[in-house]
Design a protein around this motif. Structure first.
Motif, PDB file in Angstrom:
ATOM      1  N   GLY A  88      -5.685 -10.494  -4.444  1.00 56.09           N
ATOM      2  CA  GLY A  88      -5.698  -9.343  -3.549  1.00 56.09           C
ATOM      3  C   GLY A  88      -4.372  -9.147  -2.830  1.00 56.09           C
ATOM      4  O   GLY A  88      -3.896  -8.020  -2.672  1.00 56.09           O
ATOM      5  N   TRP A  89      -3.770 -10.228  -2.390  1.00 61.29           N
ATOM      6  CA  TRP A  89      -2.533 -10.131  -1.610  1.00 61.29           C
ATOM      7  C   TRP A  89      -1.310  -9.815  -2.455  1.00 61.29           C
ATOM      8  O   TRP A  89      -0.221  -9.618  -1.928  1.00 61.29           O
ATOM      9  N   LEU A  90      -1.482  -9.734  -3.754  1.00 61.83           N
ATOM     10  CA  LEU A  90      -0.373  -9.281  -4.590  1.00 61.83           C
ATOM     11  C   LEU A  90      -0.104  -7.797  -4.348  1.00 61.83           C
ATOM     12  O   LEU A  90       0.973  -7.300  -4.655  1.00 61.83           O
ATOM     13  N   LYS A  91      -1.086  -7.091  -3.789  1.00 59.81           N
ATOM     14  CA  LYS A  91      -0.928  -5.681  -3.409  1.00 59.81           C
ATOM     15  C   LYS A  91      -0.615  -5.632  -1.914  1.00 59.81           C
ATOM     16  O   LYS A  91      -1.368  -6.174  -1.093  1.00 59.81           O
ATOM     17  N   LEU A  92       0.466  -4.963  -1.575  1.00 63.49           N
ATOM     18  CA  LEU A  92       0.876  -4.868  -0.178  1.00 63.49           C
ATOM     19  C   LEU A  92      -0.211  -4.264   0.701  1.00 63.49           C
ATOM     20  O   LEU A  92      -0.435  -4.714   1.823  1.00 63.49           O
ATOM     21  N   SER A  93      -0.932  -3.268   0.216  1.00 64.05           N
ATOM     22  CA  SER A  93      -1.950  -2.607   1.040  1.00 64.05           C
ATOM     23  C   SER A  93      -3.057  -3.579   1.458  1.00 64.05           C
ATOM     24  O   SER A  93      -3.515  -3.549   2.605  1.00 64.05           O
ATOM     25  N   ILE A  94      -3.484  -4.432   0.557  1.00 65.10           N
ATOM     26  CA  ILE A  94      -4.558  -5.391   0.877  1.00 65.10           C
ATOM     27  C   ILE A  94      -4.030  -6.473   1.811  1.00 65.10           C
ATOM     28  O   ILE A  94      -4.689  -6.862   2.777  1.00 65.10           O
ATOM     29  N   CYS A 148       9.029  -9.371  -8.364  1.00 65.50           N
ATOM     30  CA  CYS A 148       8.902 -10.611  -9.143  1.00 65.50           C
ATOM     31  C   CYS A 148       7.903 -10.451 -10.291  1.00 65.50           C
ATOM     32  O   CYS A 148       7.216 -11.396 -10.661  1.00 65.50           O
ATOM     33  N   GLU A 149       7.791  -9.262 -10.820  1.00 61.33           N
ATOM     34  CA  GLU A 149       6.908  -8.920 -11.933  1.00 61.33           C
ATOM     35  C   GLU A 149       5.436  -9.150 -11.633  1.00 61.33           C
ATOM     36  O   GLU A 149       4.610  -9.239 -12.538  1.00 61.33           O
ATOM     37  N   ILE A 150       5.087  -9.262 -10.319  1.00 61.97           N
ATOM     38  CA  ILE A 150       3.687  -9.506  -9.980  1.00 61.97           C
ATOM     39  C   ILE A 150       3.244  -8.777  -8.720  1.00 61.97           C
ATOM     40  O   ILE A 150       2.109  -8.347  -8.613  1.00 61.97           O
ATOM     41  N   GLY A 151       4.125  -8.626  -7.732  1.00 54.86           N
ATOM     42  CA  GLY A 151       3.768  -7.983  -6.473  1.00 54.86           C
ATOM     43  C   GLY A 151       3.843  -6.469  -6.561  1.00 54.86           C
ATOM     44  O   GLY A 151       4.795  -5.918  -7.104  1.00 54.86           O
ATOM     45  N   ILE A 152       2.835  -5.796  -6.029  1.00 52.78           N
ATOM     46  CA  ILE A 152       2.753  -4.335  -6.116  1.00 52.78           C
ATOM     47  C   ILE A 152       2.870  -3.724  -4.719  1.00 52.78           C
ATOM     48  O   ILE A 152       1.980  -3.890  -3.882  1.00 52.78           O
ATOM     49  N   ASN A 153       3.962  -3.015  -4.489  1.00 48.64           N
ATOM     50  CA  ASN A 153       4.167  -2.322  -3.225  1.00 48.64           C
ATOM     51  C   ASN A 153       3.544  -0.935  -3.335  1.00 48.64           C
ATOM     52  O   ASN A 153       4.219   0.056  -3.587  1.00 48.64           O
ATOM     53  N   ASP A 154       2.252  -0.881  -3.145  1.00 52.73           N
ATOM     54  CA  ASP A 154       1.528   0.379  -3.304  1.00 52.73           C
ATOM     55  C   ASP A 154       1.589   1.267  -2.057  1.00 52.73           C
ATOM     56  O   ASP A 154       1.041   2.362  -2.057  1.00 52.73           O
ATOM     57  N   LEU A 155       2.294   0.810  -1.015  1.00 47.97           N
ATOM     58  CA  LEU A 155       2.437   1.606   0.195  1.00 47.97           C
ATOM     59  C   LEU A 155       3.817   2.257   0.308  1.00 47.97           C
ATOM     60  O   LEU A 155       4.025   3.119   1.164  1.00 47.97           O
ATOM     61  N   GLY A 156       4.770   1.818  -0.502  1.00 53.77           N
ATOM     62  CA  GLY A 156       6.120   2.370  -0.448  1.00 53.77           C
ATOM     63  C   GLY A 156       6.920   1.914   0.760  1.00 53.77           C
ATOM     64  O   GLY A 156       7.961   2.477   1.071  1.00 53.77           O
ATOM     65  N   TRP A 157       6.444   0.867   1.450  1.00 52.70           N
ATOM     66  CA  TRP A 157       7.166   0.363   2.615  1.00 52.70           C
ATOM     67  C   TRP A 157       8.359  -0.459   2.161  1.00 52.70           C
ATOM     68  O   TRP A 157       8.365  -1.048   1.078  1.00 52.70           O
ATOM     69  N   SER A 158       9.369  -0.555   3.010  1.00 54.13           N
ATOM     70  CA  SER A 158      10.492  -1.471   2.798  1.00 54.13           C
ATOM     71  C   SER A 158      11.157  -1.708   4.135  1.00 54.13           C
ATOM     72  O   SER A 158      10.865  -1.022   5.121  1.00 54.13           O
ATOM     73  N   ASP A 159      12.072  -2.647   4.172  1.00 52.56           N
ATOM     74  CA  ASP A 159      12.745  -2.952   5.430  1.00 52.56           C
ATOM     75  C   ASP A 159      13.863  -1.957   5.739  1.00 52.56           C
ATOM     76  O   ASP A 159      14.396  -1.941   6.828  1.00 52.56           O
ATOM     77  N   GLN A 184       5.480  -1.901  10.203  1.00 52.79           N
ATOM     78  CA  GLN A 184       5.364  -1.779   8.747  1.00 52.79           C
ATOM     79  C   GLN A 184       6.512  -2.504   8.050  1.00 52.79           C
ATOM     80  O   GLN A 184       6.305  -3.179   7.053  1.00 52.79           O
ATOM     81  N   LYS A 185       7.719  -2.378   8.593  1.00 53.74           N
ATOM     82  CA  LYS A 185       8.880  -3.079   8.022  1.00 53.74           C
ATOM     83  C   LYS A 185       8.684  -4.592   8.099  1.00 53.74           C
ATOM     84  O   LYS A 185       8.959  -5.307   7.139  1.00 53.74           O
ATOM     85  N   ARG A 186       8.180  -5.070   9.223  1.00 55.50           N
ATOM     86  CA  ARG A 186       7.955  -6.515   9.382  1.00 55.50           C
ATOM     87  C   ARG A 186       6.871  -7.017   8.428  1.00 55.50           C
ATOM     88  O   ARG A 186       6.988  -8.099   7.846  1.00 55.50           O
ATOM     89  N   ILE A 187       5.806  -6.246   8.272  1.00 49.19           N
ATOM     90  CA  ILE A 187       4.743  -6.637   7.330  1.00 49.19           C
ATOM     91  C   ILE A 187       5.299  -6.658   5.912  1.00 49.19           C
ATOM     92  O   ILE A 187       5.023  -7.580   5.141  1.00 49.19           O
ATOM     93  N   TYR A 188       6.102  -5.661   5.567  1.00 51.20           N
ATOM     94  CA  TYR A 188       6.707  -5.633   4.238  1.00 51.20           C
ATOM     95  C   TYR A 188       7.591  -6.869   4.016  1.00 51.20           C
ATOM     96  O   TYR A 188       7.500  -7.527   2.974  1.00 51.20           O
ATOM     97  N   VAL A 189       8.435  -7.197   4.977  1.00 56.39           N
ATOM     98  CA  VAL A 189       9.325  -8.359   4.840  1.00 56.39           C
ATOM     99  C   VAL A 189       8.499  -9.636   4.704  1.00 56.39           C
ATOM    100  O   VAL A 189       8.816 -10.514   3.886  1.00 56.39           O
ATOM    101  N   LEU A 190       7.436  -9.760   5.463  1.00 59.26           N
ATOM    102  CA  LEU A 190       6.552 -10.922   5.385  1.00 59.26           C
ATOM    103  C   LEU A 190       5.930 -11.030   3.986  1.00 59.26           C
ATOM    104  O   LEU A 190       5.930 -12.106   3.374  1.00 59.26           O
TER     105      LEU A 190
END
Length: 181
Positions: free
Chosen positions: A57-63, A3-14, A23-29
């Motif tokens: 902070g929460w815009l980054k998946l790792s945080i 959405c032009e704002i969230g950064i998936n810096d962990l490379g996780w996906s469902d 990890q998949k559940r956290i990514y989906v959340l």
């Protein structure tokens, strides 16, 4: 970037085979939270999220992944993936700001989330500001503050009164209804 704002810096996906189920559940959340607040398509279909945001902070998946482990209810959510537990931003929120952040959020049951939402949401008839005029067969008129009040008076439904007010039907429950000018 989500959405032009969230950064998936962990490379996780469902659908990433190398991710654990957690990890998949956290990514989906995280993904769902970002979409709820920032997806134009989602905001059109769910406008109640128009004023919602996610803390920086929460815009980054790792945080996000690090922080949610300390939220109330996390262990239950983690250990019971099919129990209908969701991330809630409102129950602990004392500021009134609709934001996903570590201070506001907790994991709650879907049931508790719905009960809390219904307790803070005004009844539907409060939102309808148009006055409704009911006319009986003798021409006597009674004015109601809203569709719901008129519907309750005649033992009908809000949609039935609205159909009459909008000219889709002439008479509803033995009365004519129209909006006041």
């Amino acid at each position: 970037m989500l959405c032009e704002i969230g950064i998936n810096d962990l490379g996780w996906s469902d659908n990433n085979g190398s991710c654990t189920d957690l990890q998949k559940r956290i990514y989906v959340l995280w993904h769902s939270m970002i979409e709820r607040c920032y997806s134009a398509k989602r905001l059109i279909s769910h406008p109640t999220y128009m004023d919602c945001s996610v803390c920086d902070g929460w815009l980054k998946l790792s945080i996000f992944a690090r922080d949610i482990a300390s939220l109330p209810g996390f262990e239950y959510w983690r250990d019971n993936p099919r129990q209908g537990i969701c991330l809630d931003k409102d129950i602990r929120n004392k500021s009134g700001i609709k934001q996903y952040n570590p201070d506001n959020c907790s994991f709650v049951s879907n049931y508790d989330n719905i009960v809390e939402r219904n307790n803070r949401k005004p009844p539907a008839y409060v939102c309808q500001k148009k006055q409704v005029i009911r006319t009986d067969n003798d021409g006597k008129e009674v004015v109601f503050d809203c569709l719901m009040a008129a519907a309750e008076e005649v033992g009908g439904t809000k949609s039935g009164v609205a159909q009459c007010c909008n000219g889709k039907i002439r008479i509803y429950k033995g009365f004519r209804f129209r909006y006041a000018s």
